[in-house]
Design an enzyme around this catalytic site. Structure first.
Site, PDB file in Angstrom:
ATOM      1  N   SER A   1     -10.619 -18.043 -72.053  1.00 23.82           N
ATOM      2  CA  SER A   1     -11.583 -16.936 -72.006  1.00 23.82           C
ATOM      3  C   SER A   1     -12.882 -17.390 -71.337  1.00 23.82           C
ATOM      4  O   SER A   1     -13.153 -18.584 -71.276  1.00 23.82           O
ATOM      5  CB  SER A   1     -11.896 -16.467 -73.428  1.00 23.82           C
TER       6      SER A   1
ATOM      7  N   SER B   1     -16.049 -16.854 -68.105  1.00 24.48           N
ATOM      8  CA  SER B   1     -16.267 -16.485 -66.703  1.00 24.48           C
ATOM      9  C   SER B   1     -15.713 -17.509 -65.712  1.00 24.48           C
ATOM     10  O   SER B   1     -15.765 -17.288 -64.501  1.00 24.48           O
ATOM     11  CB  SER B   1     -17.773 -16.308 -66.462  1.00 24.48           C
ATOM     12  N   THR B   2     -15.174 -18.604 -66.199  1.00 18.57           N
ATOM     13  CA  THR B   2     -14.589 -19.604 -65.297  1.00 18.57           C
ATOM     14  C   THR B   2     -13.087 -19.377 -65.112  1.00 18.57           C
ATOM     15  O   THR B   2     -12.545 -19.562 -64.030  1.00 18.57           O
ATOM     16  CB  THR B   2     -14.880 -21.038 -65.809  1.00 18.57           C
TER      17      THR B   2
ATOM     18  N   ALA C   1     -15.404 -24.088 -71.286  1.00 16.91           N
ATOM     19  CA  ALA C   1     -16.112 -24.822 -72.333  1.00 16.91           C
ATOM     20  C   ALA C   1     -17.607 -24.567 -72.189  1.00 16.91           C
ATOM     21  O   ALA C   1     -18.097 -24.233 -71.110  1.00 16.91           O
ATOM     22  CB  ALA C   1     -15.829 -26.315 -72.229  1.00 16.91           C
ATOM     23  N   ASP C   2     -18.327 -24.705 -73.293  1.00 17.57           N
ATOM     24  CA  ASP C   2     -19.783 -24.538 -73.250  1.00 17.57           C
ATOM     25  C   ASP C   2     -20.493 -25.863 -73.050  1.00 17.57           C
ATOM     26  O   ASP C   2     -21.582 -25.907 -72.490  1.00 17.57           O
ATOM     27  CB  ASP C   2     -20.266 -23.877 -74.546  1.00 17.57           C
TER      28      ASP C   2
ATOM     29  N   LYS D   1     -17.156 -24.934 -77.947  1.00 17.47           N
ATOM     30  CA  LYS D   1     -16.596 -23.697 -77.391  1.00 17.47           C
ATOM     31  C   LYS D   1     -16.923 -22.558 -78.327  1.00 17.47           C
ATOM     32  O   LYS D   1     -17.218 -22.776 -79.501  1.00 17.47           O
ATOM     33  CB  LYS D   1     -15.072 -23.845 -77.218  1.00 17.47           C
ATOM     34  N   GLY D   2     -16.857 -21.302 -77.761  1.00 19.10           N
ATOM     35  CA  GLY D   2     -17.173 -20.158 -78.601  1.00 19.10           C
ATOM     36  C   GLY D   2     -18.375 -19.387 -78.086  1.00 19.10           C
ATOM     37  O   GLY D   2     -18.803 -18.418 -78.682  1.00 19.10           O
TER      38      GLY D   2
ATOM     39  N   GLY E   1     -18.233 -17.438 -75.831  1.00 16.06           N
ATOM     40  CA  GLY E   1     -17.697 -16.092 -75.664  1.00 16.06           C
ATOM     41  C   GLY E   1     -17.057 -15.550 -76.933  1.00 16.06           C
ATOM     42  O   GLY E   1     -16.362 -14.535 -76.909  1.00 16.06           O
TER      43      GLY E   1
ATOM     44  N   GLU F   1      -8.416 -19.382 -78.841  1.00 13.15           N
ATOM     45  CA  GLU F   1      -8.438 -20.492 -77.877  1.00 13.15           C
ATOM     46  C   GLU F   1      -7.924 -21.778 -78.506  1.00 13.15           C
ATOM     47  O   GLU F   1      -7.157 -22.518 -77.895  1.00 13.15           O
ATOM     48  CB  GLU F   1      -9.853 -20.716 -77.360  1.00 13.15           C
TER      49      GLU F   1
HETATM   50  O1  DER Z   1     -15.830 -18.952 -75.578  1.00 12.08           O
HETATM   51  C1  DER Z   1     -15.420 -19.927 -74.982  1.00 12.08           C
HETATM   52  O2  DER Z   1     -15.165 -21.035 -75.512  1.00 12.08           O
HETATM   53  C2  DER Z   1     -15.247 -19.812 -73.503  1.00 12.08           C
HETATM   54  O3  DER Z   1     -14.337 -20.737 -73.043  1.00 12.08           O
HETATM   55  C3  DER Z   1     -16.583 -19.846 -72.830  1.00 12.08           C
HETATM   56  O4  DER Z   1     -17.626 -20.252 -73.668  1.00 12.08           O
HETATM   57  C4  DER Z   1     -16.682 -20.621 -71.540  1.00 12.08           C
HETATM   58  O5  DER Z   1     -17.631 -19.922 -70.863  1.00 12.08           O
HETATM   59  P1  DER Z   1     -17.807 -19.822 -69.299  1.00 12.08           P
HETATM   60  O6  DER Z   1     -16.519 -20.258 -68.645  1.00 12.08           O
HETATM   61  O7  DER Z   1     -18.116 -18.382 -69.067  1.00 12.08           O
HETATM   62  O8  DER Z   1     -18.942 -20.746 -69.017  1.00 12.08           O
END
Ligand code: DER
Length: 235
Positions: free
Chosen positions: A30, A32-33, A88-89, A99-100, A102, A108
Site C-alpha cells: 500500500s 504511493s510507491t 515503508a515510512d 510502516k503504517g 497509510g 501488510e
Molecule cells: O502504510 C504503509 O506502511 C505504506 O507502505 C506507506 O506508509 C508507504 O508510503 P509511501 O510509499 O506512500 O511513502
C-alpha cells in the site's frame, strides 16, 4: 519530480530483481510507491501476468490491482506468496522499518509474513540509520476503537506521553482502517527506537492493540531511489 522519480527507481529496481517469470502469487503493498511496482510488473507482459494472482494489502492496493486489470486473489486462498513488495515510512541499518503511514500495516504484515520473499521500496527520505530519526510522527499502532483510551494511558506509562489518535482529514473523527479500527501514532525516545524488536513485543502485548507498525527481521532487501538517479539497496 525528485521524490516521485526516486520512488519509481526503487520500485522498478525491486521488480526487476525480485519478481521473476516463475513467480505466480504476488503480494502488492500500500501507499504511493507501490503504483510504480505495478507499473513495472505490467511491462513484463500479459503472457506472464495472465497466469499470475495478485494479493492486495487493503482497499487502495485492491483498487490498484483491479485498475491494472491484473487478477485479484485472496490470501485465504493463497496463504503462501512467492513475493510481496511494499512501501515503508522509514528503514534502519538492520532493515527494520516503521510502516503504517497509510494505516495499512495489519494486512501488510500478514502479506509480509506470507511471502517467501518480502522487499521494501521507498524514496531516499526513508533511508535511515535509527528509526524515528526521519519519521517523526511516531509508530502507527492499530487498535480496536473500544480500547483506545486504555492503550493511550498505557503508552504514556511506557515512554510515549505524546501518543495520540490519528484524526481523519476529509472525515469528521478518527481515521478508520480497512479493518474498522483506529490508529494511534506513538513517538518513542531514541533509546527505545534503537531496539525495535523489543519495543514491538512490548507494544503488541498491550490489550486492545491489533498490530504495530514495526516490521522487524522480515525484509530480504530494501530499495531506495536517490536524487541523483542511482538506487541504494540494503540487505
Ligand atoms: O502504510 C504503509 O506502511 C505504506 O507502505 C506507506 O506508509 C508507504 O508510503 P509511501 O510509499 O506512500 O511513502
Amino acid at each position: 519530480e525528485g521524490i516521485e522519480k526516486s520512488k519509481q527507481l526503487a520500485a522498478w529496481s525491486a521488480v526487476d530483481n525480485h519478481v521473476l517469470p516463475e513467480h505466480k502469487i504476488i503480494g502488492i503493498g500500500s501507499g504511493s510507491t507501490v503504483p510504480y511496482v505495478v507499473e513495472r510488473i505490467l511491462t513484463q507482459g500479459s503472457s506472464v501476468n495472465k497466469d499470475r494472482i495478485f494479493i492486495p494489502t487493503g482497499f487502495q492496493s485492491r483498487q490498484l490491482i483491479i485498475s491494472a486489470q491484473l487478477t485479484l486473489g485472496d490470501v485465504s486462498q493463497y496463504p503462501v506468496l512467492d513475493v510481496t513488495i511494499d512501501g515503508a515510512d522509514e528503514v534502519d541499518h538492520d532493515l527494520n522499518s516503521i510502516k503504517g503511514g497509510g494505516a495499512c500495516q495489519l494486512q501488510e504484515k500478514v502479506l509480509a509474513e506470507a511471502a517467501k520473499t518480502w522487499v521494501m521500496v521507498a524514496d531516499y527520505r526513508k533511508n535511515s540509520e535509527v528509526l524515528g530519526t526521519k519519521w517523526k510522527q511516531g509508530i502507527p499502532i492499530e487498535v480496536v476503537p473500544f480500547a483506545y483510551v486504555g492503550v493511550l494511558r498505557r503508552l504514556d506509562s511506557i515512554g510515549s506521553p505524546t501518543a495520540g489518535l490519528r484524526m481523519a482529514k476529509m472525515k469528521a473523527g478518527p481515521v478508520v482502517t480497512d479493518n474498522g479500527n483506529f490508529i494511534i501514532d506513538a513517538p518513542f525516545p531514541e533509546a527505545q527506537m534503537k531496539e525495535p524488536a523489543k519495543l514491538l513485543t512490548e507494544l503488541k502485548l498491550i490489550t486492545g492493540v491489533v498490530e504495530v507498525g514495526l516490521f522487524c527481521n522480515m525484509a530480504k532487501a530494501a530499495y531506495f531511489g536517490n536524487e541523483d538517479g542511482s538506487v541504494t539497496v540494503k540487505w
